[in-house]
Design a protein around this motif. Structure first.
Motif, PDB file in Angstrom:
ATOM      1  N   LEU A  13       0.824  -1.210   0.000  1.00  0.00           N
ATOM      2  CA  LEU A  13       0.000   0.000   0.000  1.00  0.00           C
ATOM      3  C   LEU A  13       0.850   1.248   0.000  1.00  0.00           C
ATOM      4  CD1 LEU A  13      -2.819  -0.986   2.509  1.00  0.00           C
ATOM      5  CD2 LEU A  13      -2.966  -0.824   0.031  1.00  0.00           C
ATOM      6  N   GLN A  14       1.909   1.248   0.768  1.00  0.00           N
ATOM      7  CA  GLN A  14       2.770   2.431   0.831  1.00  0.00           C
ATOM      8  C   GLN A  14       3.459   2.658  -0.496  1.00  0.00           C
ATOM      9  OE1 GLN A  14       5.314   1.588   4.124  1.00  0.00           O
ATOM     10  NE2 GLN A  14       3.701   1.859   5.648  1.00  0.00           N
ATOM     11  N   ALA A  15       3.863   1.592  -1.156  1.00  0.00           N
ATOM     12  CA  ALA A  15       4.570   1.738  -2.427  1.00  0.00           C
ATOM     13  C   ALA A  15       3.672   2.301  -3.497  1.00  0.00           C
ATOM     14  CB  ALA A  15       5.119   0.369  -2.868  1.00  0.00           C
ATOM     15  N   GLU A  16       2.353   1.963  -3.425  1.00  0.00           N
ATOM     16  CA  GLU A  16       1.440   2.420  -4.464  1.00  0.00           C
ATOM     17  C   GLU A  16       0.783   3.745  -4.132  1.00  0.00           C
ATOM     18  OE1 GLU A  16       0.117  -1.954  -6.153  1.00  0.00           O
ATOM     19  OE2 GLU A  16      -1.341  -0.644  -5.208  1.00  0.00           O
ATOM     20  N   CYS A  17       1.048   4.272  -2.983  1.00  0.00           N
ATOM     21  CA  CYS A  17       0.418   5.522  -2.554  1.00  0.00           C
ATOM     22  C   CYS A  17       0.944   6.704  -3.364  1.00  0.00           C
ATOM     23  CB  CYS A  17       0.671   5.754  -1.069  1.00  0.00           C
ATOM     24  SG  CYS A  17      -0.303   7.123  -0.387  1.00  0.00           S
ATOM     25  N   ARG A  57      -6.809   4.515  -1.043  1.00  0.00           N
ATOM     26  CA  ARG A  57      -6.423   3.877  -2.309  1.00  0.00           C
ATOM     27  C   ARG A  57      -7.641   3.206  -2.956  1.00  0.00           C
ATOM     28  NH1 ARG A  57      -4.850  -1.477  -3.193  1.00  0.00           N
ATOM     29  NH2 ARG A  57      -3.822  -1.804  -5.199  1.00  0.00           N
ATOM     30  N   GLN A  58      -8.441   2.537  -2.147  1.00  0.00           N
ATOM     31  CA  GLN A  58      -9.630   1.877  -2.661  1.00  0.00           C
ATOM     32  C   GLN A  58     -10.604   2.897  -3.255  1.00  0.00           C
ATOM     33  OE1 GLN A  58     -12.285   0.214   0.270  1.00  0.00           O
ATOM     34  NE2 GLN A  58     -12.799  -1.523  -1.037  1.00  0.00           N
ATOM     35  N   TYR A  59     -10.796   4.016  -2.571  1.00  0.00           N
ATOM     36  CA  TYR A  59     -11.698   5.056  -3.058  1.00  0.00           C
ATOM     37  C   TYR A  59     -11.210   5.623  -4.388  1.00  0.00           C
ATOM     38  CZ  TYR A  59     -14.229   9.505  -3.204  1.00  0.00           C
ATOM     39  OH  TYR A  59     -15.006  10.571  -3.589  1.00  0.00           O
ATOM     40  N   LYS A  60      -9.896   5.898  -4.462  1.00  0.00           N
ATOM     41  CA  LYS A  60      -9.336   6.431  -5.698  1.00  0.00           C
ATOM     42  C   LYS A  60      -9.476   5.424  -6.841  1.00  0.00           C
ATOM     43  CE  LYS A  60      -7.957  10.559  -4.597  1.00  0.00           C
ATOM     44  NZ  LYS A  60      -8.568  11.735  -5.260  1.00  0.00           N
ATOM     45  N   LEU A 109     -16.615  10.560   0.524  1.00  0.00           N
ATOM     46  CA  LEU A 109     -15.234  10.280   0.903  1.00  0.00           C
ATOM     47  C   LEU A 109     -15.171   9.200   1.987  1.00  0.00           C
ATOM     48  CD1 LEU A 109     -13.884  13.950   1.066  1.00  0.00           C
ATOM     49  CD2 LEU A 109     -13.289  12.218  -0.636  1.00  0.00           C
ATOM     50  N   PRO A 110     -14.057   8.465   2.075  1.00  0.00           N
ATOM     51  CA  PRO A 110     -13.917   7.438   3.106  1.00  0.00           C
ATOM     52  C   PRO A 110     -14.114   8.003   4.507  1.00  0.00           C
ATOM     53  CG  PRO A 110     -12.178   7.213   1.472  1.00  0.00           C
ATOM     54  CD  PRO A 110     -12.883   8.494   1.157  1.00  0.00           C
TER      55      PRO A 110
END
Length: 551
Positions: A5-9, A135-138, A87-88
């Motif tokens: 998750l951090q890498a894809e943020c 990330r899921q929301y985006k 929004l989340p």
């Protein structure tokens, strides 16, 4: 999982608003989350402060306590959702009652974390939830955005190929762009044959277009328009700034990014297209690729309007576009990935719905959304291939024999009397015949015989595919070619009709209920012939031997 998750943020920090009436908890949460370097936190003591902040600042994720003065956490959530804020929302509270959890999820909460555990692990979980839900929301927003644009591109493509004057087409296209793709405004500036500034078409503009056009005609093109004319392969991005003070289009672009691209086709520039949209989409490669395809569609339509000679539908198809090639190559992989993620979460929801019935309706909507996305992917795969290869003479006998060799139809007999008939069409025509045969076998119930034949008429020919099954009830005949009807029929009758229409053909169902279905494809006289040579290709349906005589 957290490392991924951090890498894809995103490189931009996640903007979090945390509402808690305990300033100590607010300060501690801010320290823990901001220590990651991926999050910025704005702390509030009550919900009203959060609303005031939201009206002036962008927010990505909300974190809220439950028990607070004024609005509690659930009431705060309800008010956000009532104002169409999706929004989340993470409920971070010491209240662990089941009714609070159920109430939170039923009102649109994204996640729930109970306070009271070991601080380090508790805040590590909260950090993970913030990054994950963001990330899921985006991802969901991206899929929704691309799906919406894809639908719009199909509508626009259909509009541009309709039989009406180019002015009407371009006016309609402008309104279709802003109504379906989320663009703020769009302008099409056309050049005169002598190179001068011609007419401007627009939609979504708040300024005076006639005044803007007059200023452009008097003072020449804007700087971004000049740059676009010198950029052959993609749009140029412009941000409203100090260098745009004198631009007559500034009132409509202020606060947005603007993409501008030339309308180029057949070695000639016909004008420019300029759209303004949210900054997060302007630099998106998929968004830019879609604008490239859109500009080609529009330029092709303008090119066709300038031609005096009429072209056949197949020739127009080949000349017009590469037909969603860019869309499929750049977005299909992304959409499939996001579809996989969505399916994963739907399976989780399916398990959860057994315990919490209030989310069953959401699961049903999610299921419908997945079906729609899968339908778009299926159509884009087929649609991309139409017109990509040159039209050929295809042998109906070879196509049908190939179907019989490659499919197991059990005791069903396939009889065809097409002889040496050949059809000049896109190579994808064979797939349409396969679909119609499979459709008859799948829905005919008691089919024992399938017959394929051809009838010549004055200015066209009728290729029919007829079975001896149950047929189609009269009340359903008008609906079988509608989109969404018969989704488990491979290519689908809706897409079959659309694809045949693009190649100058049409299809109808003329069978009698109780005796069998009969599909008739009307083929223009110029697109079929009877081959009288010696060698007909057995695999692709193409003539492969010596030249023969034709009637």
């Amino acid at each position: 999982m957290r490392q991924i998750l951090q890498a894809e943020c995103s490189s931009e920090p996640i903007r979090v608003v945390h509402v808690d009436d305990d300033p100590f908890i607010g300060g501690l949460t801010k320290i823990y989350l901001e220590r990651s370097g991926q999050i910025t936190v704005y702390s509030c003591l009550e919900a009203d402060q959060a609303f005031d902040y939201l009206t002036q600042n962008p927010v990505d994720v909300f974190i809220s306590d439950y028990e607070m003065p004024g609005l509690n956490g659930i009431e705060f959530l309800k008010k956000l959702r009532e104002q169409n804020c999706d929004l989340p929302f993470i409920l971070f509270t010491g209240r662990g009652r089941e009714d609070v959890v159920v109430d939170a999820y039923s009102n649109g909460a994204t996640s729930y974390i109970q306070k009271g555990g070991e601080p380090k692990s508790q805040y590590a979980e909260l950090l993970h939830k913030v990054i994950y839900t963001h990330r899921q929301y985006k991802s969901q927003q991206k899929v929704s955005h691309l799906s919406r644009i894809f639908r719009s591109l199909r509508v626009i493509s259909h509009t541009l190929h309709e039989d009406e004057d180019i002015d009407s087409k371009l006016n309609r296209v402008c309104h279709q762009i802003i109504s379906e793709t989320g663009y703020r405004d769009v302008r099409l500036l056309l050049f005169k044959p002598d190179g001068g500034i011609g007419q401007m078409y627009h939609a979504g503009s708040t300024g005076t277009v006639d005044s803007s056009l007059s200023q452009i005609q008097e003072k020449a093109l804007t700087s971004c328009m000049e740059k676009a004319l010198l950029t052959p392969n993609g749009p140029i991005i412009c941000s409203s700034g100090s260098n745009c003070v004198s631009c007559p289009l500034l009132p409509d672009h202020f606060g947005f990014k603007t993409l501008t691209m030339r309308l180029f086709y057949g070695g000639k520039t016909y004008g420019l297209i300029s759209v303004s949209l949210d900054q997060e989409y302007a630099r998106d490669p998929d968004e830019q690729a879609l604008l490239v395809e859109l500009s080609r569609e529009i330029a092709s339509a303008i090119y066709q309007s300038f031609q005096k000679e009429e072209h056949s539908a197949m020739e127009t198809l080949i000349q017009a576009n590469t037909k969603l090639d860019i869309l499929n190559s750049l977005t299909r992989h992304d959409i499939k990935n996001e579809l996989t993620i969505t399916i994963f979460h739907m399976e989780n929801l399916l398990e959860l719905s057994e315990e919490i019935g209030v989310i069953r309706e959401d699961i049903s909507r999610l299921h419908d959304s997945l079906n729609n996305i899968q339908e778009h992917l299926m159509f884009s795969d087929v649609y991309q291939k139409i017109g990509m290869k040159k039209a050929k003479w295809l042998s109906l006998s070879s196509i049908l024999e190939n179907i019989r060799l490659t499919h197991n139809f059990g005791s069903v007999s396939i009889i065809h009397s097409t002889g040496t008939l050949e059809v000049y069409t896109d190579p994808m025509f064979g797939k349409i015949i396969v679909n119609l045969v499979e459709n008859a076998l799948m829905h005919g119930c008691r089919v024992t015989t399938l017959q394929v034949g051809f009838i010549e008429q004055v200015d066209s020919g009728i290729l029919f595919i007829e079975d001896d099954g149950m047929g189609i009830p009269d009340e359903k005949k008008s609906r079988i070619f509608e989109r969404g009807v018969g989704k488990n029929t491979g290519l689908g009758l809706y897409y079959t009709r659309e694809i045949l229409g693009l190649t100058g053909m049409s299809i109808t169902e003329t069978g009698t209920y109780g005796t069998g279905a009969r599909f008739e494809i009307r083929i223009p006289r110029s697109c079929y012939r009877w081959y009288r040579g010696e060698d007909v290709g057995a695999h692709t349906g193409m003539v492969t031997g010596k030249e023969g005589r034709f009637r």
